[in-house]
Design a protein around this motif. Structure first.
Motif, PDB file in Angstrom:
ATOM      1  N   ASN A  63      44.173 -18.836   4.262  1.00 40.56           N
ATOM      2  CA  ASN A  63      44.246 -18.549   5.698  1.00 40.56           C
ATOM      3  C   ASN A  63      43.666 -19.653   6.572  1.00 40.56           C
ATOM      4  O   ASN A  63      43.289 -19.415   7.722  1.00 40.56           O
ATOM      5  CB  ASN A  63      43.573 -17.213   6.023  1.00 40.56           C
ATOM      6  N   THR A  64      43.582 -20.869   6.051  1.00 41.45           N
ATOM      7  CA  THR A  64      43.143 -21.978   6.889  1.00 41.45           C
ATOM      8  C   THR A  64      44.142 -22.213   8.025  1.00 41.45           C
ATOM      9  O   THR A  64      45.321 -21.849   7.917  1.00 41.45           O
ATOM     10  CB  THR A  64      42.980 -23.267   6.060  1.00 41.45           C
ATOM     11  N   LYS A  65      43.634 -22.804   9.099  1.00 43.51           N
ATOM     12  CA  LYS A  65      44.483 -23.100  10.257  1.00 43.51           C
ATOM     13  C   LYS A  65      44.418 -24.586  10.560  1.00 43.51           C
ATOM     14  O   LYS A  65      43.338 -25.181  10.544  1.00 43.51           O
ATOM     15  CB  LYS A  65      44.006 -22.291  11.472  1.00 43.51           C
ATOM     16  N   VAL A  66      45.568 -25.174  10.817  1.00 43.59           N
ATOM     17  CA  VAL A  66      45.631 -26.617  11.092  1.00 43.59           C
ATOM     18  C   VAL A  66      45.033 -26.904  12.462  1.00 43.59           C
ATOM     19  O   VAL A  66      45.346 -26.228  13.449  1.00 43.59           O
ATOM     20  CB  VAL A  66      47.080 -27.133  11.032  1.00 43.59           C
ATOM     21  N   ILE A  67      44.159 -27.904  12.508  1.00 41.96           N
ATOM     22  CA  ILE A  67      43.558 -28.309  13.781  1.00 41.96           C
ATOM     23  C   ILE A  67      44.317 -29.517  14.349  1.00 41.96           C
ATOM     24  O   ILE A  67      44.952 -30.264  13.603  1.00 41.96           O
ATOM     25  CB  ILE A  67      42.065 -28.652  13.614  1.00 41.96           C
ATOM     26  N   ILE A  95      32.670 -26.749   7.620  1.00 42.88           N
ATOM     27  CA  ILE A  95      33.714 -26.911   8.637  1.00 42.88           C
ATOM     28  C   ILE A  95      33.664 -25.785   9.668  1.00 42.88           C
ATOM     29  O   ILE A  95      33.760 -26.035  10.876  1.00 42.88           O
ATOM     30  CB  ILE A  95      35.099 -27.001   7.964  1.00 42.88           C
ATOM     31  N   ASN A  96      33.520 -24.532   9.209  1.00 43.43           N
ATOM     32  CA  ASN A  96      33.498 -23.409  10.143  1.00 43.43           C
ATOM     33  C   ASN A  96      32.374 -23.577  11.167  1.00 43.43           C
ATOM     34  O   ASN A  96      32.538 -23.256  12.348  1.00 43.43           O
ATOM     35  CB  ASN A  96      33.303 -22.091   9.391  1.00 43.43           C
ATOM     36  N   GLU A  97      31.222 -24.071  10.726  1.00 38.42           N
ATOM     37  CA  GLU A  97      30.087 -24.276  11.628  1.00 38.42           C
ATOM     38  C   GLU A  97      30.316 -25.486  12.538  1.00 38.42           C
ATOM     39  O   GLU A  97      29.968 -25.456  13.727  1.00 38.42           O
ATOM     40  CB  GLU A  97      28.806 -24.468  10.820  1.00 38.42           C
ATOM     41  N   ALA A  98      30.901 -26.545  11.981  1.00 37.82           N
ATOM     42  CA  ALA A  98      31.155 -27.753  12.774  1.00 37.82           C
ATOM     43  C   ALA A  98      32.076 -27.449  13.951  1.00 37.82           C
ATOM     44  O   ALA A  98      31.940 -28.030  15.036  1.00 37.82           O
ATOM     45  CB  ALA A  98      31.756 -28.844  11.898  1.00 37.82           C
ATOM     46  N   MET A  99      33.018 -26.542  13.750  1.00 42.91           N
ATOM     47  CA  MET A  99      33.957 -26.191  14.813  1.00 42.91           C
ATOM     48  C   MET A  99      33.271 -25.503  15.990  1.00 42.91           C
ATOM     49  O   MET A  99      33.800 -25.486  17.105  1.00 42.91           O
ATOM     50  CB  MET A  99      35.058 -25.281  14.260  1.00 42.91           C
ATOM     51  N   SER A 199      47.415 -17.699   9.706  1.00 37.12           N
ATOM     52  CA  SER A 199      46.361 -18.712   9.817  1.00 37.12           C
ATOM     53  C   SER A 199      45.240 -18.186  10.718  1.00 37.12           C
ATOM     54  O   SER A 199      45.498 -17.547  11.737  1.00 37.12           O
ATOM     55  CB  SER A 199      46.930 -20.017  10.377  1.00 37.12           C
ATOM     56  N   LYS A 200      44.001 -18.451  10.327  1.00 39.76           N
ATOM     57  CA  LYS A 200      42.874 -17.844  11.031  1.00 39.76           C
ATOM     58  C   LYS A 200      41.669 -18.771  11.174  1.00 39.76           C
ATOM     59  O   LYS A 200      41.075 -18.873  12.236  1.00 39.76           O
ATOM     60  CB  LYS A 200      42.453 -16.564  10.294  1.00 39.76           C
ATOM     61  N   ILE A 201      41.298 -19.456  10.095  1.00 37.88           N
ATOM     62  CA  ILE A 201      40.051 -20.213  10.064  1.00 37.88           C
ATOM     63  C   ILE A 201      40.370 -21.688  10.284  1.00 37.88           C
ATOM     64  O   ILE A 201      40.919 -22.354   9.408  1.00 37.88           O
ATOM     65  CB  ILE A 201      39.302 -20.023   8.726  1.00 37.88           C
ATOM     66  N   GLU A 202      40.017 -22.212  11.453  1.00 36.95           N
ATOM     67  CA  GLU A 202      40.418 -23.573  11.806  1.00 36.95           C
ATOM     68  C   GLU A 202      39.639 -24.619  11.018  1.00 36.95           C
ATOM     69  O   GLU A 202      38.431 -24.488  10.829  1.00 36.95           O
ATOM     70  CB  GLU A 202      40.232 -23.773  13.308  1.00 36.95           C
ATOM     71  N   GLY A 203      40.362 -25.645  10.538  1.00 38.84           N
ATOM     72  CA  GLY A 203      39.684 -26.700   9.795  1.00 38.84           C
ATOM     73  C   GLY A 203      40.574 -27.564   8.936  1.00 38.84           C
ATOM     74  O   GLY A 203      40.145 -28.584   8.422  1.00 38.84           O
ATOM     75  N   VAL A 232      41.901 -16.395   0.794  1.00 36.38           N
ATOM     76  CA  VAL A 232      40.840 -17.359   0.532  1.00 36.38           C
ATOM     77  C   VAL A 232      40.982 -18.442   1.589  1.00 36.38           C
ATOM     78  O   VAL A 232      42.033 -18.528   2.248  1.00 36.38           O
ATOM     79  CB  VAL A 232      40.976 -17.935  -0.900  1.00 36.38           C
ATOM     80  N   THR A 233      39.943 -19.239   1.783  1.00 35.44           N
ATOM     81  CA  THR A 233      40.034 -20.331   2.764  1.00 35.44           C
ATOM     82  C   THR A 233      39.769 -21.659   2.075  1.00 35.44           C
ATOM     83  O   THR A 233      38.654 -21.896   1.589  1.00 35.44           O
ATOM     84  CB  THR A 233      39.018 -20.152   3.910  1.00 35.44           C
ATOM     85  N   LEU A 234      40.787 -22.498   1.987  1.00 36.72           N
ATOM     86  CA  LEU A 234      40.622 -23.883   1.560  1.00 36.72           C
ATOM     87  C   LEU A 234      41.174 -24.757   2.674  1.00 36.72           C
ATOM     88  O   LEU A 234      42.340 -24.632   3.047  1.00 36.72           O
ATOM     89  CB  LEU A 234      41.342 -24.177   0.244  1.00 36.72           C
ATOM     90  N   HIS A 235      40.309 -25.594   3.232  1.00 36.21           N
ATOM     91  CA  HIS A 235      40.725 -26.449   4.341  1.00 36.21           C
ATOM     92  C   HIS A 235      41.432 -27.685   3.778  1.00 36.21           C
ATOM     93  O   HIS A 235      40.799 -28.593   3.240  1.00 36.21           O
ATOM     94  CB  HIS A 235      39.515 -26.838   5.190  1.00 36.21           C
ATOM     95  N   VAL A 236      42.745 -27.697   3.918  1.00 34.65           N
ATOM     96  CA  VAL A 236      43.568 -28.751   3.328  1.00 34.65           C
ATOM     97  C   VAL A 236      43.244 -30.084   3.988  1.00 34.65           C
ATOM     98  O   VAL A 236      43.217 -30.195   5.214  1.00 34.65           O
ATOM     99  CB  VAL A 236      45.069 -28.435   3.506  1.00 34.65           C
TER     100      VAL A 236
END
Length: 412
Positions: A63-67, A95-99, A199-203, A232-236
């Motif tokens: 569920n990563t989201k493209v920034i 990444i979640n905190e950096a955003m 998509s939900k979690i930006e990064g 799951v969240t994997l930031h590509v």
């Protein structure tokens, strides 16, 4: 540790330029679907996927989201500097905190036209965000490492200070990056079509493209069939497009990507161990990395508080014994329980190539990948030598390739 050579030339095929999908089909779920099941191949439409998933299937989505990771600054001289965000470095690497930073953030970047950006020079631009005038500054935090410090200020015309997060800044400042092989500029519709509907979690700087075929209607069909799922969240990272330039693929330097596992997700996997189907190669890498994280805990060789790291060749070391998939996941849950953790965050550079033994994944939904790529090796590891038959069939039947292309359901 002695490994056999993985000759990249063995994973080459001819991909004509006209087979590369420059744009997605509309609607998303009208794309073609190849079903590969125990050597048998069927040609269908993606809306039919529910009819070919085993009844006990449990789908795992990323569920990563493209920034909007491509950021441009224009110098007073007119020189254009492109800053491509790769990974946060300070004040946090999570990444979640950096955003959510509200004053500054240091990121590792690729910098275009770097020679025009001097060591002590500050780049800046003005933005209008929610009717607020914002000035964004960029300085070198470490020029040798390509670390860039972003700072931003809201104009002082407000009665109370207003804070904007880094993700709000780059939404206004940046551009969605498309894969280089599409060989075109980002267009307005890509803001929607290059994101999954869940998509939900930006990064991420690239989409988990196997998920692009899913629509609300497909999710409804899955639910009606009793097929469950979780995220799951994997930031590509941009490294997913990094070409392999060595003859022996094992010598390729793998990119690391940040992954987040929730406790509830791991508990869900335990209930569905016999039917796990990864939606996309990033979900598959996340799942298999999770098993090896459990192995590290099982051997008492890692500390979650400091983050964990799955090295490229972790699965290929010599082990006197290994836990089952269930034992590995139970070990992780016990650790999380002991340390009162609801999620664990780490990084993986796992490389999956032929000879790999899959621990969690029983099926894979994926697009068609570039020849001689690490993703091609992953597919070959999963389906064996029949990967070539699958790709020959796709080419012969006018399937569309790569990120915006058609899909396959692989059930070896």
């Amino acid at each position: 540790m002695t490994l056999p050579e993985i000759l990249l030339a063995d994973y080459e095929y001819d991909l004509p330029d006209e087979k590369i999908a420059r744009y997605p089909v509309e609607p998303r779920d009208s794309s073609k679907l190849m079903v590969y099941r125990k050597g048998e191949i069927l040609h269908r439409q993606f809306t039919d996927v529910v009819n070919y998933l085993p009844s006990q299937s449990f789908l795992v989505f990323n569920n990563t989201k493209v920034i909007p990771a491509r950021v441009f600054f224009t110098k007073p001289t007119g020189a254009l500097i492109e800053v491509f965000l790769l990974h946060p470095e300070a004040p946090t690497r999570v990444i979640n905190e950096a955003m959510q930073q509200t004053t500054h953030a240091v990121w590792s970047c690729m910098v275009g036209n770097k020679k025009r950006w001097k060591a002590h020079e500050t780049l800046q631009c003005n933005l209008l965000i929610n009717q607020l005038t914002v000035t964004v500054f960029a300085d070198w935090a470490d020029m040798d490492k390509n670390w860039v410090n972003f700072r931003w200020q809201v104009a002082d015309s407000q009665p109370e200070p207003i804070e904007l997060t880094f993700v709000e800044i780059i939404r206004a400042l940046g551009e969605i990056p498309l894969p280089p092989y599409l060989n075109r500029k980002t267009e307005a519709q890509d803001l929607e079509t290059y994101q999954t509907v869940y998509s939900k979690i930006e990064g991420a700087v690239a989409a988990p493209t196997a998920g692009l075929h899913f629509t609300e209607q497909v999710f409804e069909n899955l639910a009606n069939a009793g097929i469950t799922h979780d995220f799951v969240t994997l930031h590509v990272g941009a490294g997913t497009f990094q070409p392999v330039k060595v003859a022996n693929a094992i010598e390729h330097t793998m990119h690391a990507e940040q992954v987040v596992y929730r406790r509830a997700f791991i508990e869900n996997l335990l209930v569905h161990l016999e039917g796990i189907v990864a939606v996309g190669t990033t979900s598959m890498r996340s799942l298999e990395s999770l098993y090896w994280f459990g192995v590290k805990l099982w051997q008492n060789k890692t500390k979650v508080q400091n983050g964990f790291f799955i090295e490229k060749l972790t699965p290929y070391q010599v082990y006197t014994s290994l836990p089952s998939a269930e034992e590995s996941l139970q070990t992780i849950l016990a650790y999380m329980e002991h340390h009162e953790l609801n999620e664990v965050i780490g990084e993986t550079e796992i490389m999956i190539f032929p000879s790999y033994t899959f621990k969690l994944c029983k099926g894979l939904i994926t697009n068609y990948h570039q020849p001689k790529s690490t993703l091609m090796l992953l597919v070959a590891a999963f389906v064996g030598p029949n990967w070539r038959t699958i790709y020959d069939e796709a080419l012969a039947n006018d399937y569309r390739f790569l990120s915006y292309g058609d899909s396959s359901l692989l059930l070896p």
